[in-house]
Design a protein around this motif. Structure first.
Motif, PDB file in Angstrom:
ATOM      1  N   LEU A  36     -17.141 -38.802  -1.093  1.00  8.88           N
ATOM      2  CA  LEU A  36     -16.383 -38.573  -2.207  1.00  8.88           C
ATOM      3  C   LEU A  36     -16.440 -37.197  -2.760  1.00  8.88           C
ATOM      4  O   LEU A  36     -15.600 -36.669  -3.172  1.00  8.88           O
ATOM      5  CB  LEU A  36     -16.778 -39.661  -3.450  1.00  8.88           C
ATOM      6  CG  LEU A  36     -16.078 -39.549  -4.957  1.00  8.88           C
ATOM      7  CD1 LEU A  36     -14.648 -40.326  -4.694  1.00  8.88           C
ATOM      8  CD2 LEU A  36     -16.636 -40.150  -5.753  1.00  8.88           C
ATOM      9  N   ASN A 178     -10.830 -39.271 -10.148  1.00  7.83           N
ATOM     10  CA  ASN A 178     -11.132 -39.513  -8.929  1.00  7.83           C
ATOM     11  C   ASN A 178     -12.131 -40.548  -8.649  1.00  7.83           C
ATOM     12  O   ASN A 178     -13.362 -40.254  -8.781  1.00  7.83           O
ATOM     13  CB  ASN A 178     -11.688 -38.115  -8.378  1.00  7.83           C
ATOM     14  CG  ASN A 178     -11.965 -38.258  -6.803  1.00  7.83           C
ATOM     15  OD1 ASN A 178     -11.010 -38.743  -6.191  1.00  7.83           O
ATOM     16  ND2 ASN A 178     -12.866 -37.608  -6.374  1.00  7.83           N
ATOM     17  N   GLU A 179     -11.887 -41.764  -8.538  1.00  4.80           N
ATOM     18  CA  GLU A 179     -12.691 -42.941  -8.924  1.00  4.80           C
ATOM     19  C   GLU A 179     -12.583 -43.350 -10.143  1.00  4.80           C
ATOM     20  O   GLU A 179     -12.296 -42.680 -11.175  1.00  4.80           O
ATOM     21  CB  GLU A 179     -13.949 -42.964  -8.190  1.00  4.80           C
ATOM     22  CG  GLU A 179     -14.275 -43.703  -6.963  1.00  4.80           C
ATOM     23  CD  GLU A 179     -13.817 -45.083  -6.569  1.00  4.80           C
ATOM     24  OE1 GLU A 179     -13.080 -45.480  -7.504  1.00  4.80           O
ATOM     25  OE2 GLU A 179     -13.757 -45.499  -5.501  1.00  4.80           O
ATOM     26  N   THR A 206      -7.229 -42.238  -8.707  1.00  2.00           N
ATOM     27  CA  THR A 206      -7.390 -42.711  -6.966  1.00  2.00           C
ATOM     28  C   THR A 206      -8.592 -43.473  -6.881  1.00  2.00           C
ATOM     29  O   THR A 206      -9.882 -43.254  -7.402  1.00  2.00           O
ATOM     30  CB  THR A 206      -7.866 -41.047  -6.389  1.00  2.00           C
ATOM     31  OG1 THR A 206      -6.716 -40.368  -6.605  1.00  2.00           O
ATOM     32  CG2 THR A 206      -7.950 -41.366  -5.041  1.00  2.00           C
ATOM     33  N   HIS A 208     -11.007 -45.188  -4.146  1.00  2.00           N
ATOM     34  CA  HIS A 208     -11.419 -44.755  -2.883  1.00  2.00           C
ATOM     35  C   HIS A 208     -11.918 -45.701  -2.016  1.00  2.00           C
ATOM     36  O   HIS A 208     -12.315 -45.633  -0.916  1.00  2.00           O
ATOM     37  CB  HIS A 208     -12.587 -43.790  -3.084  1.00  2.00           C
ATOM     38  CG  HIS A 208     -11.920 -42.281  -3.354  1.00  2.00           C
ATOM     39  ND1 HIS A 208     -11.768 -41.179  -2.241  1.00  2.00           N
ATOM     40  CD2 HIS A 208     -11.683 -41.550  -4.548  1.00  2.00           C
ATOM     41  CE1 HIS A 208     -11.030 -40.201  -3.074  1.00  2.00           C
ATOM     42  NE2 HIS A 208     -11.264 -40.378  -4.055  1.00  2.00           N
ATOM     43  N   THR A 209     -12.321 -46.996  -2.430  1.00  2.00           N
ATOM     44  CA  THR A 209     -12.838 -47.986  -1.411  1.00  2.00           C
ATOM     45  C   THR A 209     -12.639 -49.176  -2.007  1.00  2.00           C
ATOM     46  O   THR A 209     -12.330 -49.481  -3.109  1.00  2.00           O
ATOM     47  CB  THR A 209     -14.446 -47.672  -1.449  1.00  2.00           C
ATOM     48  OG1 THR A 209     -15.040 -48.476  -0.616  1.00  2.00           O
ATOM     49  CG2 THR A 209     -15.026 -47.690  -2.912  1.00  2.00           C
ATOM     50  N   VAL A 265      -6.358 -44.264  -0.283  1.00  2.00           N
ATOM     51  CA  VAL A 265      -6.506 -42.767   0.499  1.00  2.00           C
ATOM     52  C   VAL A 265      -6.157 -42.685   1.780  1.00  2.00           C
ATOM     53  O   VAL A 265      -6.809 -42.008   2.389  1.00  2.00           O
ATOM     54  CB  VAL A 265      -8.006 -42.488   0.002  1.00  2.00           C
ATOM     55  CG1 VAL A 265      -8.126 -41.868  -1.391  1.00  2.00           C
ATOM     56  CG2 VAL A 265      -8.932 -43.570   0.444  1.00  2.00           C
ATOM     57  N   ASN A 291      -6.083 -38.933   2.231  1.00  2.00           N
ATOM     58  CA  ASN A 291      -7.380 -38.034   2.106  1.00  2.00           C
ATOM     59  C   ASN A 291      -7.173 -36.972   3.346  1.00  2.00           C
ATOM     60  O   ASN A 291      -6.681 -37.061   4.354  1.00  2.00           O
ATOM     61  CB  ASN A 291      -8.719 -38.602   2.251  1.00  2.00           C
ATOM     62  CG  ASN A 291      -8.836 -39.379   0.868  1.00  2.00           C
ATOM     63  OD1 ASN A 291      -8.534 -39.024  -0.157  1.00  2.00           O
ATOM     64  ND2 ASN A 291     -10.333 -39.959   0.764  1.00  2.00           N
TER      65      ASN A 291
END
Length: 547
Positions: A36, A178-179, A206, A208-209, A265, A291
């Motif tokens: 990250l 971002n998260e 965003t 991310h996982t 991403v 990404n």
């Protein structure tokens, strides 16, 4: 206050604040843990390259994540050392937030654009004399294991970050989370604007996982008591965050209901994210923005020049030199002398169970045969930081350390930060990636490896399917059914991986060096445009900020 040392490009004039728990912009600024942060660092570098109107907002971790040292028996030893950064500029304003019904003061520090060639980044600290000891510890350690501290960190980032930008009179059009860690900023903005629909116009998100650890869930009453909702009454918080019937509050759902648009991403992760959150009513649209990483920062310039000038001999010679540089680090840490003529495989990223760092040794007898083959030898290096309280991941790391004592061609390195990461990517021949399929959202480490002529050898997940031409610019481990039991997935993935390694990768490297160079060159060329973070930073403006 003017935060920028450059003139804003007219194409990117909309003002954006990028909130992230971690930024990896330079080895000397230890405020990151892994992927990250690496992603955020590359994004901030491309902001600078493109002259975008983006400012980063993060936390100044007094002790960083942790320093990865060794015990006497060479097993992993997490260590914490207070950090000092004399290149940061103290801002002359302070703001306060309520944490657990107590006022906590926040001081801001500015990383100016010209220090490392990034967007300006404002870093927040509670570790100041105005606070009591408990409040000072909020910004001591990245991803603190204590739930109260973790939530306090999120309050400081989200609410404190928004207040700090206001205090320095920096106008913001779009807040980019971002998260989900910065989610409390939604409630700060709600207090300003008065309704959630107006808030949504100013927020993007965003995710991310798909992993549970990256999609935090807390008891909503606990969050309310901690001050997470910034003084809003509990019913209002429930209504605007979609937590009406349950006390389990998901930060990801809160973000999806508080933003105008969100993104996964990679293309696969966009599909997975939409499936995961399909039942969330009134959530925002989830698109895909894959990404990317900053080529200018990560690549060896001599290697790139050899590629551009079509000098195969120089390309190989430079690669061998870079292997020697990496192997000096191997020798320094382990006392083992690696050979630059030998095929070198690296597995390096955050140690986590689903990433399966030990998959290569799953069939141990076959692994031993591979490691002891003197006709076509290989060298294997592992590196990466487990979460310091993840005993399972630490056990895997330590098991690899113990196994490495049996082989002079196997090394497990510590200190996996930006400098070592760059050495490994520039000095490896093969970059191995082994997550369970559908669990890898993106996996950007392979991008920077490919930029340096290290062939990505990966499970068919994350960004890899968007890039890989099997046998031409990468090698793909044959996909298996992700609904199979884990032990069966592991068995089949190991078999398929070893088959490709023994029957394709190793023979090509030793028996057909001309073809190997062609694969290297294709990897370096094919990665160049689509997976450079300039594309990603531009796409965020086009698809999310300017929407």
């Amino acid at each position: 206050m003017n935060l920028f040392s450059y003139d804003i490009n007219e194409k990117f004039k909309k003002s954006v604040a990028y909130f992230s728990m971690e930024f990896a912009v330079d080895q000397s600024l230890k405020i990151y843990s892994g992927g990250l942060g690496f992603l955020a660092g590359s994004h901030m570098r491309s902001v600078y390259d493109l002259k975008q109107n983006v400012v980063g907002v993060g936390l100044l971790w007094s002790f960083g994540y942790y320093d990865q040292l060794r015990n006497e028996d060479r097993t992993l030893k997490p260590h914490y050392t207070r950090k000092f950064y004399y290149f940061l500029e103290e801002l002359d304003v302070k703001v306060s937030v309520k944490v657990d019904n107590k006022d906590v003061m926040i001081k801001g520090f500015l990383l100016r654009c010209d220090v490392f060639g990034t967007a300006p980044i404002i870093l927040l600290s509670t570790d100041i004399y105005e606070n009591d000891y408990l409040s000072r510890t909020i910004t001591h350690k990245l991803y603190d294991a204590n739930e109260k501290t973790r939530v306090a960190q999120e309050i400081v980032l989200g609410i404190g970050g928004a207040k700090m930008l206001e205090a320095i009179n920096h106008k913001v059009d779009i807040y980019h989370m971002n998260e989900g860690h910065a989610l409390p900023l939604i409630y700060e903005l709600y207090n300003r604007f008065g309704d959630i629909e107006t808030v949504k116009k100013h927020v993007v998100f965003t995710t991310h996982t798909p992993e549970t650890a990256g999609n935090e869930v807390h008891n909503i009453n606990f969050l309310y008591e901690m001050g997470f909702f910034n003084g809003l009454d509990l019913n209002t918080a429930r209504n605007i965050s979609g937590c009406k019937k349950s006390d389990n509050f998901s930060l990801t759902i809160g973000a999806l209901k508080g933003a105008k648009i969100a993104n996964g991403v990679s293309k696969i992760h966009g599909i997975v994210a939409n499936e995961m959150w399909n039942d969330v009513e009134d959530r925002c649209e989830i698109i895909s923005i894959t990404n990317a990483q900053n080529k200018k920062y990560w690549t060896d310039k001599t290697l790139i020049r050899a590629l551009d000038e079509h000098e195969d001999y120089e390309l190989l010679a430079r690669k061998k030199h870079l292997k020697k540089v990496l192997f000096d680090m191997v020798a320094d840490q382990t006392g083992k002398m690696f050979d630059p003529e030998v095929l070198t495989i690296v597995w390096a990223r955050r140690f986590a169970e689903y990433k399966r760092p030990g998959l290569l040794k799953y069939d141990y007898e076959r692994f031993v045969k591979l490691m002891t083959n003197t006709q076509r030898p290989i060298q294997v290096i592992w590196a990466g930081k487990p979460y310091p309280t993840d005993t399972g991941a630490i056990d895997i790391f330590n098991e690899l350390v113990h196994i490495s004592h049996k082989f002079k061609n196997m090394a497990v390195l510590v200190g996996y930060e930006l400098t070592l990461s760059k050495l490994l990517k520039q000095g490896s021949d093969v970059w191995l990636n082994t997550p369970r399929i559908t669990r890898e959202a993106s996996g950007t480490s392979g991008m920077t490896a490919s930029m340096n002529g290290s062939i990505h050898f990966s499970i068919h997940d994350g960004w890899h399917p968007e890039f890989a031409k099997d046998g031409k610019n990468a090698f793909t481990i044959t996909p298996v059914d992700y609904e199979l039991p884990f032990f069966e997935q592991d068995r089949l993935d190991n078999k398929n991986m070893m088959d490709i390694l023994e029957n394709s990768i190793i023979p090509t490297y030793y028996d057909n060096p001309h073809e190997w160079v062609n694969i290297m060159k294709s990897a370096m060329s094919d990665i160049e445009i689509e997976f450079d973070s300039a594309r990603m930073a531009t796409e965020y403006y086009e698809k999310m900020f300017n929407l």
